[in-house]
Enzyme design. Structure first.
Site, short mmCIF file in Angstrom:
data_model
loop_
_atom_site.label_atom_id
_atom_site.label_comp_id
_atom_site.label_asym_id
_atom_site.label_seq_id
_atom_site.Cartn_x
_atom_site.Cartn_y
_atom_site.Cartn_z
N TYR A 145 0.87 -1.18 0.00
CA TYR A 145 0.00 0.00 0.00
C TYR A 145 0.91 1.23 0.00
CZ TYR A 145 -3.94 -3.00 1.48
OH TYR A 145 -4.91 -3.96 1.58
N PRO A 160 -16.29 -3.60 1.87
CA PRO A 160 -17.54 -3.88 2.60
C PRO A 160 -18.71 -3.01 2.19
CG PRO A 160 -16.02 -2.64 3.99
CD PRO A 160 -15.25 -3.04 2.76
N LEU A 161 -18.46 -1.92 1.46
CA LEU A 161 -19.54 -1.08 0.95
C LEU A 161 -19.64 -1.14 -0.57
CD1 LEU A 161 -19.16 2.07 3.23
CD2 LEU A 161 -20.84 0.22 3.43
N GLY A 162 -18.82 -1.96 -1.19
CA GLY A 162 -18.86 -2.10 -2.64
C GLY A 162 -17.69 -1.43 -3.33
#
Length: 297
Positions: free
Chosen positions: A67, A216-218
């Site tokens: 990252y 987790p939210l798309g």
């Protein structure tokens, strides 16, 4: 764990190998620049977000050396070192970034070992709570997979990591892995609107393995925004005095007891919203309506 009461305590905790962590954690990926490459947009805010997460009781942070690369690990070290005794830092190996930001495989057994050592160095620790073997494709498990897994087993035996995890894996790969060694967590794509890998989640439930859904939210942004504009989600949020994102995250917590959330953000305001999902109580009727609006494929 501290005796202090936190909002996220409402979601409980779950084992992560020898560790036990609160079910709402923090994914640090977004702290790097755009496309998870280069320095953060706002370094001071990135440091503040990490400190605010820990102050709010988060004791599970997900990261990776690639990252940035290195950027996120260096931010974590600057913000939090020396680390709280109960802070489980989980990383992953199997990929690297080139000078233009492309994500490339770095998954030879010796490269996996180098990846673990690089994580230790940039984070300033002698041992990680867990390291996930990130698979870059969906090839069938075989001797190559076994050799990759053996590299992590050796790192655990030598005390560099407490636990071994898997990321982006099929049920077949998970079963092959658990036949050889203990697996403490799995990170796979899973969210309200895109419930891929349900068979992996259910296998983890049966075996008591922590499951950390990524995106987790798309993803991408358009898909996430479309989910959060869904009328059922919006009306549920309004009725419960929450935001659509909090409802979507609370649904994941309700989906299975072994789910560990690691939503990411660059801002303290968004962090507070994500952590607040722990206090959202979804009754059976609400879950039924959400499941009907977002049927599993």
């Amino acid at each position: 764990m501290s005796d202090h009461a936190y909002v996220i305590d409402a979601a409980g905790s779950y084992p992560l190998g020898p560790w036990r962590v609160r079910r709402v954690g923090y994914g640090a990926m977004q702290l790097a620049g755009d496309n998870v490459f280069g320095p953060p947009r706002d370094r001071d805010e990135a440091i503040a977000v990490l400190r605010a997460a820990v102050e709010a009781g988060v004791n599970h942070i997900d990261t990776a050396e690639f990252y940035g690369p290195r950027v996120v690990n260096e931010l974590i070290r600057e913000a939090l070192h020396p680390y709280p005794a109960d802070l489980a830092i989980v990383s992953k190996v199997g990929a690297r970034r080139d000078t233009r930001g492309a994500v490339l495989p770095y998954d030879q057994p010796d490269e996996l070992r180098q990846g673990i050592e690089q994580n230790l160095a940039t984070l300033g620790v002698d041992r990680l709570a867990a390291v996930n073997l990130r698979l870059m494709d969906q090839s069938s498990p075989g001797e190559w997979f076994d050799a990759q897994l053996a590299s992590l087993v050796r790192a655990r035996e030598e005390g560099l990591i407490d636990g071994i995890g898997l990321s982006n894996v099929s049920r077949e790969q998970l079963l092959r892995a658990v036949a050889q060694t203990e697996i403490v967590c799995v990170q796979n794509w899973f969210n309200l609107a895109d419930q891929r890998w349900p068979e992996v989640l259910e296998e983890c439930v049966r075996r008591g393995i922590a499951f950390a859904p990524f995106f987790p939210l798309g993803y991408p942004r358009d898909a996430r925004d479309q989910t959060l504009r869904n009328p059922v989600l919006v009306s549920t949020a309004a009725r419960l005095g929450a935001t659509p994102a909090q409802i979507a995250l609370a649904w994941l917590l309700h989906r299975a007891p072994n789910v560990l959330l690691i939503p990411g953000t660059r801002t303290r305001a968004h962090l507070a919203e994500n952590l607040g999902a722990a206090a959202v109580d979804l009754d059976a009727e609400t879950v039924f309506e959400l499941d009907k609006a977002f049927p599993a494929m």
